[in-house]
Enzyme design. Structure first.
Site, PDB file in Angstrom:
ATOM      1  CB  THR A   9      49.623 -17.756  13.772  1.00 47.17           C
ATOM      2  OG1 THR A   9      51.015 -17.575  13.480  1.00 47.17           O
ATOM      3  CG2 THR A   9      48.893 -16.424  13.712  1.00 47.17           C
ATOM      4  CE1 TYR A  41      51.799 -20.272   7.943  1.00 46.58           C
ATOM      5  CE2 TYR A  41      50.272 -18.624   7.077  1.00 46.58           C
ATOM      6  CZ  TYR A  41      51.044 -19.126   8.111  1.00 46.58           C
ATOM      7  OH  TYR A  41      51.057 -18.477   9.311  1.00 46.58           O
ATOM      8  CG  HIS A  77      50.528  -9.260  10.191  1.00 47.11           C
ATOM      9  ND1 HIS A  77      49.649  -9.628  11.175  1.00 47.11           N
ATOM     10  CD2 HIS A  77      50.724 -10.374   9.456  1.00 47.11           C
ATOM     11  CE1 HIS A  77      49.333 -10.896  11.045  1.00 47.11           C
ATOM     12  NE2 HIS A  77      49.976 -11.382  10.009  1.00 47.11           N
TER      13      HIS A  77
END
Length: 290
Positions: free
Chosen positions: A204, A191, A72
């Site tokens: 983000t 979230y 990620h």
């Protein structure tokens, strides 16, 4: 240094080849019968058949279906999803096959000779083998502690949600809020990530899904005292509020990355972070819905 230093040049050479490669291709020999089995194979495999430090692993199953396991840190999900979508579309749009299932050369394409695979050599002394097996046991514990179930929902899709005047993402987020409220009897900090790719090097921002509107909708739904039209209005109001928060997060008007930036600056300057920052950033996210 102990296992990849000058004493074991073959280990260092093999590791360099792996780390300099574009990606890892995993040819699985175990079939996946269900969506859940396929998802578990993609997210963790058996703990030994993925190279998790690579940007992504391309995994091909015995039935020729494929997927990816992504590390990620280098990018967020939309980037890799767009890449994989293009791969699937390009295969469907332009690839041609002969009767034996072999890929035909497209007109104007250049065929490049691919060198044959070479086996990588490793030297593993007994203490290295012990570490490998102890690590495998830890990974298997993590796998056993991972719950994953894929439930295909076929009753309706995003088309119907759009016809009802709601965004599919907002609708799904309210469904998750309601499900948690019905199960736990309370609301929780939730979230969801928003992409900030409008900005250079953007990654983000946080969408805080729980809102006054979503809480009001959940309570009204559980109380079961309102008419359907009134519930529908509350749902649409909650989705509308969520959409606004999403747009704000995507356009740099969120709060969490700014607060985190202030926290990092204070630590970097050797300051004690203010109680407000520690409080705001220290609250646990009970639901993570990215």
């Amino acid at each position: 240094e102990q296992f990849f230093g000058p004493q074991t040049p073959e280990n260092k050479a093999s590791l360099d080849i792996i780390e300099q490669s574009l990606t890892i291709l995993c040819l699985d020999d175990k079939p996946a019968e269900t969506h859940t089995e396929r998802a578990r194979a993609l997210i963790h495999g058996d703990g030994t058949n993925r190279w998790f430090d690579k940007s992504f692993n391309a995994v091909v199953f015995p039935d020729a279906k494929a997927g990816i396991n992504v590390e990620h840190s280098f990018a967020d999900a939309p980037v890799v999803a767009h890449m994989w979508e293009w791969v699937c579309f390009a295969e469907w749009k332009w690839a041609e096959y002969d009767p034996d299932g072999k890929v035909c050369q497209a007109s104007g394409s250049v065929v490049r000779a691919i060198p044959p695979p070479q086996k990588l050599n490793w030297y593993l002394p007994p203490n290295a083998v012990d570490r490998v097996y102890s690590t495998i046991e830890k990974v298997k514990q993590d796998i056993n502690n991972t719950d994953l179930f894929v439930y295909p929902h076929t009753a309706f899709g995003k088309g119907l949600v759009k016809k009802l005047g709601m965004s599919p993402d907002g609708f799904l987020q309210m469904a998750l809020q309601l499900a948690y409220y019905k199960n736990a009897g309370k609301h929780c900090l939730t979230y969801e990530s928003a992409s900030t790719r409008f900005f250079r090097n953007g990654r983000t921002e946080t969408i805080r899904t729980l809102s006054e509107q979503s809480a009001e909708f959940c309570r009204a739904f559980q109380d079961n005292k309102l008419e359907k039209k009134e519930l529908q209005k509350l749902l649409k109001d909650a989705v509308k509020a969520h959409n606004l928060r999403t747009k704000m997060a995507m356009s740099g008007q969120g709060i969490d990355r700014h607060l985190f930036g202030l926290y990092v600056i204070s630590v970097g300057l050797g300051m004690q972070p203010p109680p407000f920052l520690s409080n705001a950033l220290g609250r646990p996210w009970t639901l993570s819905t990215s």
